[in-house]
Design a protein around this motif. Structure first.
Motif, PDB file in Angstrom:
ATOM      1  N   ILE A 232       0.837  -1.203   0.000  1.00  0.00           N
ATOM      2  CA  ILE A 232       0.000   0.000   0.000  1.00  0.00           C
ATOM      3  C   ILE A 232       0.874   1.256   0.000  1.00  0.00           C
ATOM      4  N   TYR A 233       1.905   1.235   0.825  1.00  0.00           N
ATOM      5  CA  TYR A 233       2.770   2.412   0.938  1.00  0.00           C
ATOM      6  C   TYR A 233       3.567   2.636  -0.350  1.00  0.00           C
TER       7      TYR A 233
ATOM      8  N   PHE B 285       1.354   3.927  -3.121  1.00  0.00           N
ATOM      9  CA  PHE B 285       1.101   5.373  -3.047  1.00  0.00           C
ATOM     10  C   PHE B 285       2.252   6.127  -3.711  1.00  0.00           C
TER      11      PHE B 285
ATOM     12  N   ARG C  87       2.454   8.522  -7.213  1.00  0.00           N
ATOM     13  CA  ARG C  87       3.070   9.850  -7.301  1.00  0.00           C
ATOM     14  C   ARG C  87       4.111   9.869  -8.420  1.00  0.00           C
TER      15      ARG C  87
ATOM     16  N   ASP D  39      20.196  15.600  -5.836  1.00  0.00           N
ATOM     17  CA  ASP D  39      19.904  16.914  -5.267  1.00  0.00           C
ATOM     18  C   ASP D  39      20.937  17.942  -5.717  1.00  0.00           C
TER      19      ASP D  39
ATOM     20  N   TYR E 118      20.390  18.912  -9.285  1.00  0.00           N
ATOM     21  CA  TYR E 118      19.194  19.740  -9.393  1.00  0.00           C
ATOM     22  C   TYR E 118      19.533  21.211  -9.160  1.00  0.00           C
ATOM     23  N   LYS E 119      20.425  21.457  -8.186  1.00  0.00           N
ATOM     24  CA  LYS E 119      20.809  22.842  -7.894  1.00  0.00           C
ATOM     25  C   LYS E 119      21.536  23.490  -9.070  1.00  0.00           C
TER      26      LYS E 119
ATOM     27  N   ARG F  34      12.847  18.953 -11.588  1.00  0.00           N
ATOM     28  CA  ARG F  34      12.274  18.844 -10.251  1.00  0.00           C
ATOM     29  C   ARG F  34      11.466  17.562 -10.114  1.00  0.00           C
TER      30      ARG F  34
ATOM     31  N   GLU G 202      13.771  14.778  -9.475  1.00  0.00           N
ATOM     32  CA  GLU G 202      14.247  14.783  -8.101  1.00  0.00           C
ATOM     33  C   GLU G 202      13.192  14.188  -7.164  1.00  0.00           C
ATOM     34  N   ARG G 203      11.929  14.493  -7.451  1.00  0.00           N
ATOM     35  CA  ARG G 203      10.829  13.926  -6.658  1.00  0.00           C
ATOM     36  C   ARG G 203      10.756  12.414  -6.796  1.00  0.00           C
TER      37      ARG G 203
ATOM     38  N   ASP H  80      13.188  10.837  -4.689  1.00  0.00           N
ATOM     39  CA  ASP H  80      12.736  10.859  -3.292  1.00  0.00           C
ATOM     40  C   ASP H  80      11.696   9.777  -3.023  1.00  0.00           C
TER      41      ASP H  80
ATOM     42  N   GLU I  39      11.781   6.788  -0.269  1.00  0.00           N
ATOM     43  CA  GLU I  39      10.714   6.528   0.705  1.00  0.00           C
ATOM     44  C   GLU I  39      10.262   5.073   0.670  1.00  0.00           C
TER      45      GLU I  39
ATOM     46  N   ARG J 188      10.546   2.280   3.739  1.00  0.00           N
ATOM     47  CA  ARG J 188       9.453   1.428   4.195  1.00  0.00           C
ATOM     48  C   ARG J 188       9.813  -0.054   4.137  1.00  0.00           C
TER      49      ARG J 188
ATOM     50  N   ARG K 246      10.547   0.089  12.869  1.00  0.00           N
ATOM     51  CA  ARG K 246      10.561   1.347  12.130  1.00  0.00           C
ATOM     52  C   ARG K 246      11.901   2.036  12.340  1.00  0.00           C
TER      53      ARG K 246
END
Lengths: 264, 264
Positions: free
Chosen positions: A84-85, A88, A92, A157, A160-161, A187, A190-191, A194, A198, A202, A211
């Protein structure tokens, strides 16, 4: 009954890897479409991400239904929670890839500053590395690979800068609208990176039942890491070859395995 | 039995708003700590976010347990799915707030370029607006408020870009390390805003039963919007005053309601 449940868990896991691989491939196509100015390819990517959105929605419903009907515990429950995580995050990522495809469509035929296209290609390759390490961690239950994700994400990152520094050097003859669209794409990249981190974060909960952050894991030696693994139920260990085959559709993983036809 | 379940749903919803309000308040404190160079405040924020992480983990387990034990359907199931999804985003937000607090600790006593501090304060106020609109949408089942979130988020992105332009104007006497830390904080702010938009996006599914994007909703008139609402079960409509009181801890919402003591 239990056998059916185990099969459902296995299928769910494989569906997740299937979606992951497809989004990864769609990202490759989206960046190719942008650098080649290929509108048709961009359009195909948009359609693919919509298709993956449907898969994500269906997988989510299936996962919740499985909890309601089977009352899973231990690693079975954690596997469903992980799906599920991760799902999600994949939804995205699909959205971000679609935005890159939109940028590709809008920039096609325009004179996008070459230095930005080069930067985007470099950033893309860094993100591909993050994505392939993340799916490897998932497919191989590999905490070590997961713990490397934040390290792999750092140069993304940094790169990206550079876009912003590069933007400052553009002159009045440059197509600033196209330039700022490419920055938007950077951008999104970069997302996406990320999101993969994530998912990796998990994975720690799935595999250890605790955790912990990926940073906590980084300094552990192999023995310590081995001791962290919790017991894995049947749903988590069955038919892993299929996961691997699905993951090996991703270009960065093709050389590492799969059948010979992948190598051609 | 059913009564117990409804109470559990209501409590779960309220716990979500409780966490939301606390993270919002922690963000206010984190930004204050950064602009005031207040190390102790920054430390307190870090502790608060750790506490909220525990709440998020507990709420997630409670939500999954409720699905397993009650086999909810319709708006009950969607409410639990919403809580799980929003909760994931809140955990991310908590992490971002903690990173801002870390920046505050590290920048305390240093000569951070004033223009960056000003930019960060402006960005903070834009993000507060996004956050308060999002919690209003949750507490009042307000699709209109939800649909405004991407619009409110846009200036956050614009302001974020100004940081890079500002960075380019700094001279050799400026503390570049502190400057780049503040830029990192500005990125965290931008992420927090995105998380709130994602929560709003998910609210559409809770309230309508359909997976529509916030952009789809923006052009609908009030009648069309009203028609989109699906039936709401008891767990979704009971004791909403408590949600509102919890939400009205947030500074931006204090003037809109709550009891008189809030106004002092």
């Amino acid at each position: 009954m239990r056998e059916t449940f185990n099969r459902q868990l296995t299928e769910m896991r494989q569906e997740l890897v299937y979606i992951y691989a497809n989004i990864d491939l769609a990202l490759h196509d989206a960046l190719d479409a942008l650098s080649e100015g290929d509108k048709d390819k961009a359009k195909a990517v948009k359609a693919k991400t919509r298709e993956m959105d449907e898969h994500c929605a269906a997988l989510e419903q299936k996962a919740f239904m499985l909890i309601a009907t089977q009352q899973p515990v231990a690693s079975d429950l954690r596997l469903i929670q992980f799906v599920i995580y991760a799902n999600f995050n994949l939804a995205r990522m699909s959205n971000h890839v679609r935005n890159i495809a939109k940028t590709a469509k809008r920039c096609a035929g325009r004179d996008v500053p070459g230095q930005l296209i080069d930067l985007l290609a470099s950033e893309g390759h860094l993100v591909y590395r993050v994505l392939s390490s993340c799916v490897t961690a998932i497919v191989e239950d590999d905490l070590r690979a997961a713990s490397s994700l934040p390290v792999l994400d750092e140069p993304v990152d940094e790169l990206y800068k550079q876009f912003f520094r590069s933007l400052a050097t553009l002159g009045p003859d440059d197509d600033m609208d196209a330039a700022s669209r490419v920055i938007m794409a950077s951008r999104m990249l970069e997302r996406i990176s990320d999101n993969a981190v994530e998912i990796g974060e998990r994975l720690v909960f799935l595999l250890t039942g605790k955790r912990r952050s990926l940073d906590d894991l980084r300094d552990l030696d192999d023995d310590d890491l081995q001791e962290m693994y919790a017991a894995r139920g049947v749903g988590l260990v069955t038919d892993r070859d299929t996961d691997e085959q699905l993951a090996h559709q991703i270009p960065e993983l093709r050389h590492e395995g799969g059948d010979a036809s992948d190598e051609q």
